[in-house]
Design a protein around this motif. Sequence first.
Motif, mmCIF file in Angstrom:
data_model
loop_
_atom_site.group_PDB
_atom_site.id
_atom_site.type_symbol
_atom_site.label_atom_id
_atom_site.label_comp_id
_atom_site.label_asym_id
_atom_site.label_seq_id
_atom_site.Cartn_x
_atom_site.Cartn_y
_atom_site.Cartn_z
ATOM 1 N N MET A 159 0.840 -1.190 0.000
ATOM 2 C CA MET A 159 0.000 0.000 0.000
ATOM 3 C C MET A 159 0.884 1.253 0.000
ATOM 4 S SD MET A 159 -2.865 -1.611 0.265
ATOM 5 C CE MET A 159 -4.086 -0.370 0.710
ATOM 6 N N ASP A 160 0.229 2.393 0.021
ATOM 7 C CA ASP A 160 0.990 3.646 0.075
ATOM 8 C C ASP A 160 0.388 4.545 1.149
ATOM 9 O OD1 ASP A 160 2.623 5.745 -0.392
ATOM 10 O OD2 ASP A 160 1.852 6.213 -2.402
ATOM 11 N N PRO A 161 0.482 4.154 2.399
ATOM 12 C CA PRO A 161 -0.246 4.851 3.448
ATOM 13 C C PRO A 161 0.217 6.292 3.626
ATOM 14 C CG PRO A 161 1.324 3.306 4.399
ATOM 15 C CD PRO A 161 1.298 3.050 2.923
ATOM 16 N N ASP A 162 1.467 6.554 3.330
ATOM 17 C CA ASP A 162 1.987 7.895 3.592
ATOM 18 C C ASP A 162 2.138 8.733 2.334
ATOM 19 O OD1 ASP A 162 2.201 7.072 6.253
ATOM 20 O OD2 ASP A 162 4.182 6.198 5.864
ATOM 21 N N ASP A 168 4.027 8.528 -0.046
ATOM 22 C CA ASP A 168 5.394 8.758 -0.508
ATOM 23 C C ASP A 168 5.889 7.569 -1.330
ATOM 24 O OD1 ASP A 168 5.508 6.875 1.471
ATOM 25 O OD2 ASP A 168 7.054 7.866 2.665
ATOM 26 N N GLY A 169 4.965 6.681 -1.611
ATOM 27 C CA GLY A 169 5.334 5.518 -2.413
ATOM 28 C C GLY A 169 5.984 4.415 -1.606
ATOM 29 N N VAL A 170 6.224 4.656 -0.332
ATOM 30 C CA VAL A 170 6.924 3.660 0.472
ATOM 31 C C VAL A 170 5.921 2.879 1.329
ATOM 32 C CG1 VAL A 170 8.771 3.258 2.135
ATOM 33 C CG2 VAL A 170 8.895 5.228 0.584
ATOM 34 N N PRO A 171 5.815 1.593 1.089
ATOM 35 C CA PRO A 171 4.864 0.777 1.859
ATOM 36 C C PRO A 171 5.457 0.323 3.188
ATOM 37 C CG PRO A 171 5.990 -0.601 0.263
ATOM 38 C CD PRO A 171 6.552 0.793 0.102
ATOM 39 N N PHE A 172 4.660 -0.341 3.989
ATOM 40 C CA PHE A 172 5.184 -0.983 5.193
ATOM 41 C C PHE A 172 5.588 -2.407 4.879
ATOM 42 C CE2 PHE A 172 3.354 2.558 7.398
ATOM 43 C CZ PHE A 172 4.213 2.710 8.471
ATOM 44 N N GLU A 191 -4.613 -3.858 -11.299
ATOM 45 C CA GLU A 191 -3.904 -4.144 -10.045
ATOM 46 C C GLU A 191 -2.391 -4.118 -10.241
ATOM 47 O OE1 GLU A 191 -7.209 -6.945 -7.742
ATOM 48 O OE2 GLU A 191 -5.314 -7.829 -8.371
ATOM 49 N N TYR A 192 -1.979 -4.689 -11.348
ATOM 50 C CA TYR A 192 -0.540 -4.671 -11.662
ATOM 51 C C TYR A 192 -0.051 -3.232 -11.795
ATOM 52 C CZ TYR A 192 3.493 -4.438 -14.747
ATOM 53 O OH TYR A 192 4.697 -4.101 -15.308
ATOM 54 N N GLN A 193 -0.771 -2.456 -12.559
ATOM 55 C CA GLN A 193 -0.317 -1.100 -12.853
ATOM 56 C C GLN A 193 -0.255 -0.224 -11.605
ATOM 57 O OE1 GLN A 193 -1.938 0.717 -16.356
ATOM 58 N NE2 GLN A 193 -1.371 2.782 -15.681
ATOM 59 N N GLU A 194 -1.183 -0.452 -10.725
ATOM 60 C CA GLU A 194 -1.229 0.325 -9.493
ATOM 61 C C GLU A 194 0.095 0.199 -8.719
ATOM 62 O OE1 GLU A 194 -4.478 -1.018 -7.145
ATOM 63 O OE2 GLU A 194 -4.643 0.870 -6.021
ATOM 64 N N VAL A 195 0.577 -1.015 -8.640
ATOM 65 C CA VAL A 195 1.840 -1.231 -7.930
ATOM 66 C C VAL A 195 3.000 -0.586 -8.677
ATOM 67 C CG1 VAL A 195 3.487 -2.986 -7.156
ATOM 68 C CG2 VAL A 195 1.037 -3.317 -6.755
ATOM 69 N N MET A 196 2.988 -0.726 -9.995
ATOM 70 C CA MET A 196 4.078 -0.141 -10.784
ATOM 71 C C MET A 196 4.086 1.378 -10.653
ATOM 72 S SD MET A 196 5.955 -2.428 -12.101
ATOM 73 C CE MET A 196 6.875 -1.620 -13.420
ATOM 74 N N ASP A 197 2.917 1.959 -10.601
ATOM 75 C CA ASP A 197 2.850 3.419 -10.470
ATOM 76 C C ASP A 197 3.353 3.865 -9.102
ATOM 77 O OD1 ASP A 197 1.924 3.715 -13.026
ATOM 78 O OD2 ASP A 197 -0.195 3.784 -12.464
ATOM 79 N N ARG A 198 3.011 3.094 -8.094
ATOM 80 C CA ARG A 198 3.526 3.459 -6.774
ATOM 81 C C ARG A 198 5.047 3.342 -6.725
ATOM 82 N NH1 ARG A 198 5.588 0.848 -3.251
ATOM 83 N NH2 ARG A 198 4.618 -1.152 -3.765
#
Lengths: 349, 349, 613, 613
Positions: free
Chosen positions: D424-427, D429-433, D464-471
């Motif tokens: 996910m991208d909770p903050d 900033d593109g950085v997940p937990f 779904e794939y693209q979402e991760v790539m964009d993050r």
Amino acid sequence: MSFMKKPQVHHAELPVNGLGYTVRDYEGGMSTLCAGCGHDSITAALIQACWGLDIEPYRVAKMSGIGCSSKTPAYFLREAHGINALHGRMPSIATGANAANGELHFLGVSGDGDSLSIGFGQFAHAIRRNVNMLYLIENNGVYGLTKGQFSASADIGSTTKRGEANEQPPIDPVMTAISLGCTFVARGFSGDKEQLVPLIQAGLRHRGFAMIDIISPCVAFNDHEGSTKSYAHTREYFHPAIHADFIPPREEIRAEYEKGRAMPVELHDGSTIVLRKIDVDHDPTDRAGAIAYLERHREAREIVTGLLYLEEEGSDLHANNRTVPRSLVDIGMHENAEAILEEFQAGCR
Amino acid sequence: MSFMKKPQVHHAELPVNGLGYTVRDYEGGMSTLCAGCGHDSITAALIQACWGLDIEPYRVAKMSGIGCSSKTPAYFLREAHGINALHGRMPSIATGANAANGELHFLGVSGDGDSLSIGFGQFAHAIRRNVNMLYLIENNGVYGLTKGQFSASADIGSTTKRGEANEQPPIDPVMTAISLGCTFVARGFSGDKEQLVPLIQAGLRHRGFAMIDIISPCVAFNDHEGSTKSYAHTREYFHPAIHADFIPPREEIRAEYEKGRAMPVELHDGSTIVLRKIDVDHDPTDRAGAIAYLERHREAREIVTGLLYLEEEGSDLHANNRTVPRSLVDIGMHENAEAILEEFQAGCR
Amino acid sequence: MTGRVNDFTLKIATVNGTGSASANSLLMKAIFRMGVPVMGKNYFPSNIQGLPTWYEIRVTDPGHLTRSGEVNFMVALNAETFAKDHAEVTPGGYLLYDSTWPRTRELDRDDIHVIGVPLARMVNHHFVDARTRILMKNVAFVGALAALLDLDLDVIEQLLTETFGARKAELVKANMEAVKLGYDDVREHYDCPLPMHVRRADMTAGHVIVDGNTTAALGAMLAGATVGAWYPLTPSTSVMDAFKGFCEKYRRTADGEREYVLLQAEDELAAGGMVMGAGWMGARAFTATSGPGISLMNEFLSFGYYTEIPGVVFDIQRVGPSTGMPTRTQQSDLMECAYAGHGDTRHLCLYPADPAEAFHFSMRAFDLAEHFQTPVFLVSDLDIGMNEWMVPELQWDPRYRPDRGKVLGRDDLERLSGPFRRYMDPDNDGVPFRTLPGVHPAGAFFTRGSGHSKHGTYTEDAAEYQEVMDRLRRKFETAREHVPAPLIEYAGKAFSADGRRPQPVKYGMLTVGSGDSAVREARQNMKAGGTEIDYCRVRAFPFSDDVQRFIDEHDTVFVVEQNRDAQLKSMLLCELEVDADKLVSVLHYNGLPIASMDVEAAVLDHFRKAKAS
Amino acid sequence: MTGRVNDFTLKIATVNGTGSASANSLLMKAIFRMGVPVMGKNYFPSNIQGLPTWYEIRVTDPGHLTRSGEVNFMVALNAETFAKDHAEVTPGGYLLYDSTWPRTRELDRDDIHVIGVPLARMVNHHFVDARTRILMKNVAFVGALAALLDLDLDVIEQLLTETFGARKAELVKANMEAVKLGYDDVREHYDCPLPMHVRRADMTAGHVIVDGNTTAALGAMLAGATVGAWYPLTPSTSVMDAFKGFCEKYRRTADGEREYVLLQAEDELAAGGMVMGAGWMGARAFTATSGPGISLMNEFLSFGYYTEIPGVVFDIQRVGPSTGMPTRTQQSDLMECAYAGHGDTRHLCLYPADPAEAFHFSMRAFDLAEHFQTPVFLVSDLDIGMNEWMVPELQWDPRYRPDRGKVLGRDDLERLSGPFRRYMDPDNDGVPFRTLPGVHPAGAFFTRGSGHSKHGTYTEDAAEYQEVMDRLRRKFETAREHVPAPLIEYAGKAFSADGRRPQPVKYGMLTVGSGDSAVREARQNMKAGGTEIDYCRVRAFPFSDDVQRFIDEHDTVFVVEQNRDAQLKSMLLCELEVDADKLVSVLHYNGLPIASMDVEAAVLDHFRKAKAS
Ligand SMILES: Cc1ncc(C[n+]2csc(CCOP(=O)(O)OP(=O)(O)O)c2C)c(N)n1
Ligand SMILES: Cc1ncc(C[n+]2csc(CCOP(=O)(O)OP(=O)(O)O)c2C)c(N)n1
Ligand code: SF4
Ligand code: SF4
Ligand SMILES: [Mg+2]
Ligand SMILES: [Mg+2]
């Protein structure tokens, strides 16, 4: 058949072989290895073996990986094409080259790092394919060129110069090769040319993958006390099992052999290897027996040498593929390309 | 120790293990493999084995490469972290992960393509390092996921569905593992859960690299006549040699064993494996003997199964390294960094 | 959305491993045989059995052989994806489902037409064997569609006969029974054909239906490749399967001996080495792989570049990074191929747009590899490689002669005075002479990836090393005008000042590979809307001067590519003298082939924004 | 060229394996101890014994710790390279040779001073053992130089004592005898010191002499790296040797247990996997390698990028392509590191300029890797890594706390409601937990290089794939301002309109890594000649906005880099909005570290040409 007009009287004092060449004609560039390096002795044995077999140097393909050992193809057979592949990747180069033109002699030189660490997978799979080549491992238990790290052939307990002991079990190229179905498996010692030369000759004549593991001490990094790949240690634990006498085609077997101790095996080209049992326990044509024999001697830390396993009936890469018996380099053109194209497209409408 | 407050009465009908879990707690996602695939049976055996050992699922690290077999870690132990590495490269991932934290249970699942073709080098070297893990090869003789090409474990003469015969000698993971110094080597069959579950349990408890080669037929591409990895062929040539009864720590050995036929071996955690010889010829603690035995049966085309070689005294990666007995994940900070820096620089002036 | 005769998209949602693949091909081929242009795209999962799979067929008499981006008719046979499939239908469109299990609750749209056919019930009633039932369900829906879309049953029967052959006549019979089940049921309950249907035409003559992996393989064989080495990797595997098939047919002597060797390597790294080994020996050799394989071959690509060994690498791109989505398409290895390997390396790349070009470029790749003595990439993708495309018939050029490059043969070497020097530049084109092993002693030299002088000897000398590197760069420059030129089309008719080409309009659109047809359709649609855009399709790396000129002569150039990071644009910026502002990226990278609508939307969006600002 | 006190270059030509390496260090260190800044560069061959080797020492009170490009004093002790070495001396310079074998015929230059010392004769006369004779010849020439250059014998003796330690006093004695042999002979036959010599000063206080592989290794240890995996590869091997040395000293418990694991892998591919495995488990892990190793790690780098596993890769660059020249330096992996791996991948890279920065950036790399959960490169080179550099003392920042990134611990997971979602991208900033294995059942997820959704589940779904790539791309953007900023220096003093920085001059010069000191000296020399140039040294990828601004504010920017293909310039063009005309490449790639003269000549040449046209 040679193309070169040889200067007639050079080295008048040296004997010539069947092609009229002296051993000088089988040499290469100056070695840049350390003085005393085992690898240089192997180079000398190779030169002598090829000379003795009347091999046309330019009909040899010399191949190696990267390492001190892998530098040596530059030091013999200057008239042969040579290739220094990537570290550990000579087997794939050899496989492709042999696939393209199985008519040459294929001679690969590798090191223990090159074959047993980075190259272990390729080494194993070249054996499986039974590529028709002679494959030498110049085995010193270390990475010479990168200055003395343990290689995968270092024995448990063997120490570095600084005294650190290796704790991982060694990969034994001989055992590996036999258990992977290699059809010619031998071990030699750079310090014993008399044993080595006929092994190399037999290996060159064998049809299929011939592997010779050659203990070849590294004087710079692995010739100290505590090393199990030093000259001293190798001499001490040296255990010749089967001596191989190589006899060229149509030459008579002259030597007298003790009964029950000599087994002549004829190779596909008509030459013969007489396997002389030094150790009667060992039958080099019985795979299960050979493995058991090796395993027992391994436990005794002995370095068993000689032609340890031989199967002359195996079929090599090209036999399995049923390739036409000639080079494929210029073979692939189709006279009837247009018709082929049309035939194909007829099914696509 | 478990963090999870388990819903108390779910699956009331199912037996619970020492942690109060039922087998359901050891399951994972839905399999996407073909109906009838051997790999799914192995998954079931794994679930049962872990349940039976009272393993805390989240203390397991599940690892695999790429292939149908390598998909299976997603289908068991949903509470364990899992990683699908690259094709053939799980051993290096496992080695690094184990180096970082040797406190978990390490469970690797691979295929014959994954381990014996692209991954052969890594497989061999993880054995040499004696990484403390259970390593399963779900061996079907083909590349399932890429639709049925021969793998390196295909036997000579075994045919594809279309009838082409393999001509290259197989790489036998069992023979390879033993000759590389692996300390726990077994073979099982996906169709024989009774034999398989205790093997898995023993492998999980063994300290060091435990390898189980499991014949696991591919119903989509390699279960036809002519295949030597089909259900039918495996059943026909199945040859159990050593049965392993796994007995948890401090539990009494209750079964009666025929004299001379049972060997109890205590594992480092106090559990015991009773090696029951079905074939008296075979001593699973004698390496040379085991190799010879296997080689003889190989020649008879028999598929020898059971716990084929065991050495409980070997020292694993961490023992060789003399690592502190805890995870390194949070260990590396230096209180006295400034002093270290200064001490270093004192020598640089 | 009613009377879309010969101009609509049909999508079939099923589960893999159920025989749907052959049903889908049958459908596509039937339309083709009826003379109507057709596009087919297969979206299959990365497993063997039981996961969702889709097939998209576009019936397109305007000849747009690309995804439009919308679905007019959905055949929704997969319960798992039903909701999503149902939602995807364009308003006014149709949805066919298996009404054996009524889905009244889920069918909550009133803007589409729903057609229920009790496929399972009918088929289970008619057939007994379990496996047959599964397979025939998929054939039955073909029958239903035949009725709805007015497909010719004779054509279908003919196709089935060709597939199964005379010897399996009973299979043809069973299949036709299943077709009839669907056909009859639908005709009984619905007005057939629908207003949206297929009408016989004559627009597919002179065309074939082929996939690009097969054509590339055929190209390799006809170019004379004798050594192939590979490791199975979707979506490249079928290149080697096809190559083997062709060779077994055309490359065995009368007594069955093979004039080729196909090596199933232990991995891609070894496959790369085998190609280099065979190339060193002088054979035409190649491998086929995809992104992960290219990654593994990096070290050998650097080696091949520096040692100047020919070899051909087919990269059938799939979705990255890492394992990514192995059964989806992308153009995300463009940069990796062009610059693969450590050190200063650069590789010739050819970018086919469709299976026809894959055939021609495959042959070309072997010529270029030997001419320039270097690894050459054929950069294809899953869309080109594995989908069935309608393309104009492939033509054989009778003048074709392989270009084996500068190789000194036995006689040349016999005449040679002095030692052979491998890495000279006798012709000032950067291309040296080479010799092959085993030909003549005078040709011997030592091939090495370590530092070497122009003589081919080992060196650690700064100047000697640099001399070879500089020549390698010159060689690459020579290649610039030898590789396939870009394909450029101008919108306008007026000619430029020098009279050599039409006067450019303000906007240009540039793409590569399989983006071609989507861009073409978008251009055409936009032209209808009043916006003219010139077109350039890059077909090779290094880029020729034409690409530079195309960019120079436009104010704005849309660079359309199927990756996230604008890799083609990056390469244009690196290699040419381009003002970065000019290049506007249109990126598509979700794994589906780019649709014309994606292109159009992005370009129009840019215009809107440009106007607003 | 007479009175060059404290400002000249000395070069020693010998044969490797003869102990010359320690003699050279001794010489360099003696000058350093005399308080005079000094630079040392070692050009050694890729073998163990018997090939030519050179050592270049620059004595430089102006503090130019870089190659000038000329040699003022040659110690020519290698017969094989004598002619070349003799030719290399600058007019007016000196040549010292072993006159045991007179070379009157070869000494045919009358523009240099020749000094003959019968080293072999003297040494053979004095020492008996063969190996000692070889070694002592090299010590004797140090003595000769001590006399000629006025080096302090006490300093030399002190250094020998420190080297051999009290226990080997007899070695110190023997060495000093050899020194004296040379010293006395020269003093007898020549006027000592020469006009060109060393004069005690006080300019090296607060400095140390270190190599960048050792400092990088120390950085790794102090940053808390606990798992190192590697395969021997020049010039990276000494990173791991040093790391091991430090850990053996500082990372063993009282009873000798190790708090680290060093894995000598079977190859670089496995080393890459081990780093990823350890990173997945949560340890700080790294590898050190060079170009060929990076090539082999490509697949794992793509994997690490996409699965978001931290790990640090030290690339100690050497000359490529392929095996290249393993003991020579180059910056030719810049692009490979930045974009390593198939698919859309991009990696954080740090570019130290010298061993001091290698230390700091090494630590930084571990923080960035965990903060951004991705592989991070420390892109060093042979020059930085293996040569001895004089640098300001390393300072420890007492505020340093490792940045372990967003990791959910046991307590966090205990509180978690609902399943853990990895990507996910909770903050924003593109950085997940992330979570680590073995910590808590609620943290479990399945790490895979195949398509995954933001929840961490397997997917083949386009959106779904693209979402991760964009993050992932957003994450990379976030990193832009987190990585070390470029170092920018303006020539002028006047301030810009916004008063925040000096007014830029017309020209800028931009470089990376070890190009730093050569560019600095060139700038200074050109300033003396009236040409002012601003300076920017890029220190990380992605490039921050400062780099963009620097380029924007100059008419012409010289991009100085040590590779053939202008890789840094290419990356600037790809990543920023730059007008290509502005960037003028200054390329150096023959394997020697770039010299100030190379830079100056290229820039002045550009000016000349610009004026002419
Ligand atoms: C990919 C790659 N990794 C590492 C190296 C560095 N390297 C060169 S030779 C060598 C080891 C050689 O050992 P061995 O094969 O035993 O040869 P020896 O020098 O002992 O004869 C290594 C690690 C390399 N050349 N390429
Ligand atoms: C580098 C790379 N090459 C090729 C592949 C394609 N591939 C995926 S699985 C597989 C073979 C799997 O065979 P095996 O390990 O025996 O597993 P099975 O599917 O038979 O269980 C291959 C070749 C890949 N994923 N990565
Ligand atoms: S380092 Fe060892 S292996 Fe290498 S040349 Fe010297 S002695 Fe031989
Ligand atoms: S293809 Fe074979 S291995 Fe893969 S899931 Fe199906 S049966 Fe199992
Ligand atoms: Mg070695
Ligand atoms: Mg398999």
